[in-house]
Scaffold this active site. Structure first.
Site, PDB file in Angstrom:
ATOM      1  N   HIS A 119       0.832  -1.208   0.000  1.00 49.45           N
ATOM      2  CA  HIS A 119       0.000   0.000   0.000  1.00 49.45           C
ATOM      3  C   HIS A 119       0.864   1.255   0.000  1.00 49.45           C
ATOM      4  CE1 HIS A 119      -3.210  -2.766   1.217  1.00 49.45           C
ATOM      5  NE2 HIS A 119      -4.056  -1.836   0.825  1.00 49.45           N
ATOM      6  N   LYS A 146      -1.003   4.824   4.503  1.00 47.66           N
ATOM      7  CA  LYS A 146      -1.975   3.911   5.123  1.00 47.66           C
ATOM      8  C   LYS A 146      -1.631   3.734   6.594  1.00 47.66           C
ATOM      9  CE  LYS A 146      -4.214  -0.548   4.676  1.00 47.66           C
ATOM     10  NZ  LYS A 146      -5.515   0.073   4.980  1.00 47.66           N
TER      11      LYS A 146
HETATM   12  P1  NAD Z   1      -7.619   9.811   4.619  1.00 47.29           P
HETATM   13  O1  NAD Z   1      -6.732  10.029   5.796  1.00 47.29           O
HETATM   14  O2  NAD Z   1      -7.227  10.370   3.296  1.00 47.29           O
HETATM   15  O3  NAD Z   1      -9.083  10.349   4.948  1.00 47.29           O
HETATM   16  C1  NAD Z   1      -9.725  10.212   6.179  1.00 47.29           C
HETATM   17  C2  NAD Z   1     -10.558  11.475   6.386  1.00 47.29           C
HETATM   18  O4  NAD Z   1     -11.421  11.274   7.497  1.00 47.29           O
HETATM   19  C3  NAD Z   1      -9.716  12.722   6.697  1.00 47.29           C
HETATM   20  O5  NAD Z   1     -10.065  13.773   5.795  1.00 47.29           O
HETATM   21  C4  NAD Z   1     -10.096  13.058   8.139  1.00 47.29           C
HETATM   22  O6  NAD Z   1     -10.076  14.442   8.394  1.00 47.29           O
HETATM   23  C5  NAD Z   1     -11.510  12.486   8.202  1.00 47.29           C
HETATM   24  N1  NAD Z   1     -12.023  12.221   9.549  1.00 47.29           N
HETATM   25  C6  NAD Z   1     -11.371  11.716  10.614  1.00 47.29           C
HETATM   26  N2  NAD Z   1     -12.209  11.589  11.646  1.00 47.29           N
HETATM   27  C7  NAD Z   1     -13.430  11.986  11.238  1.00 47.29           C
HETATM   28  C8  NAD Z   1     -14.706  12.060  11.826  1.00 47.29           C
HETATM   29  N3  NAD Z   1     -14.925  11.712  13.108  1.00 47.29           N
HETATM   30  N4  NAD Z   1     -15.747  12.516  11.086  1.00 47.29           N
HETATM   31  C9  NAD Z   1     -15.563  12.910   9.826  1.00 47.29           C
HETATM   32  N5  NAD Z   1     -14.358  12.856   9.204  1.00 47.29           N
HETATM   33  C10 NAD Z   1     -13.319  12.390   9.884  1.00 47.29           C
HETATM   34  O7  NAD Z   1      -7.808   8.221   4.515  1.00 47.29           O
HETATM   35  P2  NAD Z   1      -8.304   7.371   3.251  1.00 47.29           P
HETATM   36  O8  NAD Z   1      -7.139   6.903   2.441  1.00 47.29           O
HETATM   37  O9  NAD Z   1      -9.423   8.072   2.593  1.00 47.29           O
HETATM   38  O10 NAD Z   1      -8.840   6.043   3.992  1.00 47.29           O
HETATM   39  C11 NAD Z   1      -9.885   6.131   4.946  1.00 47.29           C
HETATM   40  C12 NAD Z   1     -10.204   4.726   5.459  1.00 47.29           C
HETATM   41  O11 NAD Z   1     -10.709   3.928   4.388  1.00 47.29           O
HETATM   42  C13 NAD Z   1      -8.989   3.971   6.004  1.00 47.29           C
HETATM   43  O12 NAD Z   1      -9.384   3.217   7.120  1.00 47.29           O
HETATM   44  C14 NAD Z   1      -8.596   3.056   4.846  1.00 47.29           C
HETATM   45  O13 NAD Z   1      -7.899   1.908   5.285  1.00 47.29           O
HETATM   46  C15 NAD Z   1      -9.965   2.716   4.327  1.00 47.29           C
HETATM   47  N6  NAD Z   1     -10.034   2.227   2.945  1.00 47.29           N
HETATM   48  C16 NAD Z   1     -10.987   1.312   2.722  1.00 47.29           C
HETATM   49  C17 NAD Z   1     -11.205   0.845   1.436  1.00 47.29           C
HETATM   50  C18 NAD Z   1     -12.296  -0.144   1.198  1.00 47.29           C
HETATM   51  O14 NAD Z   1     -12.518  -0.556   0.039  1.00 47.29           O
HETATM   52  N7  NAD Z   1     -13.021  -0.556   2.242  1.00 47.29           N
HETATM   53  C19 NAD Z   1     -10.411   1.320   0.387  1.00 47.29           C
HETATM   54  C20 NAD Z   1      -9.426   2.268   0.662  1.00 47.29           C
HETATM   55  C21 NAD Z   1      -9.258   2.736   1.950  1.00 47.29           C
END
Ligand code: NAD
Length: 262
Positions: A151, A155
């Site tokens: 990744h 991450k």
């Molecule tokens: P990122 O850090 O780019 O985004 C996370 C966002 O959430 C940030 O903008 C942050 O400010 C916000 N945030 C934090 N706490 C919050 C709250 N209480 N309320 C509202 N917003 C809040 O991360 P990302 O790369 O977008 O990944 C996010 C999650 O998704 C991770 O856990 C990642 O592992 C997961 N993910 C899942 C999949 C899937 O297919 N299920 C795919 C990719 C990533």
């Protein structure tokens, strides 16, 4: 028209989700929530979208409740968001990874109360779901298996939720008494971590998005099953599908397979 809220709207996955929902004529984006939102007014999410409301606090969003929320935040935040939403009767589609067993229990109990449902999927990419399914099928016929997940360096959790879910499914099928490799590690961690008899190795590098290879070994042969994500848009068909059917799947669902009817 299904009204949808996105939590984590300013993150990498959140931005992709906001765009996908706005492009779908069956869905209406009502809230875009992110703790990083600087104000309660208008925020530019993409070059050409300026009218989406972005707010940092759900408490200010008591009116115009959505039917479904999508969460791509951080594990501990997601649990809070989901429990709050279920209390309000809002169905939850959760992509955030790293949610622990205790928290899953809380969500399962709350979703089981019947007012709203939840789906938590470690990977919404349909190719990744198939990779897990094919790996589970192959596990019956091989003695040993190791998972390498790769990744981008930002991450937070290691190993990935997909790698853990894959390893758990393989571990439930593969012979636990199978051959074990000889052990003499001169560098700590060189053999990765274990989920039962399945080893997981995590790679974090710039230039990667999300990739996983499952390698099976047996006498005289190996089988590699690999999935590569080259763009975050690959997650969106699965997310949109889940948003559209979640109202009809009672309680807590783990993984995308029931949505895909696999
Ligand atoms: P990122 O850090 O780019 O985004 C996370 C966002 O959430 C940030 O903008 C942050 O400010 C916000 N945030 C934090 N706490 C919050 C709250 N209480 N309320 C509202 N917003 C809040 O991360 P990302 O790369 O977008 O990944 C996010 C999650 O998704 C991770 O856990 C990642 O592992 C997961 N993910 C899942 C999949 C899937 O297919 N299920 C795919 C990719 C990533």
């Amino acid at each position: 028209m299904i009204k949808v809220a996105v939590f984590g709207a300013l993150g990498r996955m959140g931005r992709e989700t906001v765009s996908a929902i706005r492009a779908d004529e069956d869905l209406e984006l009502t809230w875009a929530v992110d703790v990083e939102a600087r104000d309660e007014g208008l925020t530019v999410l993409t070059d050409d979208v300026v009218e989406t409301r972005v707010t940092g606090s759900v408490e200010s969003l008591q009116s115009d409740l959505p039917d479904v929320m999508v969460d791509f935040t951080r594990a501990e935040e997601a649990v809070r968001n989901v429990l709050w939403s279920l209390d309000k009767g809002i169905h939850c589609v959760v992509g955030t990874t790293g949610i622990g067993e205790d928290d899953l229990g809380l969500i399962r109990a709350r979703a089981g109360e019947g007012t709203a449902n939840a789906i938590i999927a470690a990977n919404f990419a349909i190719g990744a779901v198939l990779m897990m399914r094919f790996s589970e099928a192959a596990a019956r016929y091989f003695d040993m298996c190791e998972v390498i997940e790769l990744h981008h360096r930002k991450k937070l959790d290691s190993p990935s939720g997909t790698a853990i879910a894959t390893a758990q499914r393989i571990a439930a099928v593969i012979d636990p008494e199978g051959p074990s490799p000889s052990r003499e590690d001169s560098v700590e961690g060189a053999r990765g971590g274990s989920v039962g008899p399945v080893r997981i190795h995590s790679v974090r590098l710039d230039g990667l998005v999300a990739h996983q290879e499952v390698i099976f070994g047996s006498t005289g042969q190996t089988l590699s099953i690999r999935h590569d994500t080259t763009d975050r848009s690959c997650f969106m068909p699965g997310v949109l599908m889940a948003v559209k059917v979640i109202a009809d799947i009672p309680g807590l669902t783990i993984g995308l397979e029931p949505v895909l009817d696999l």
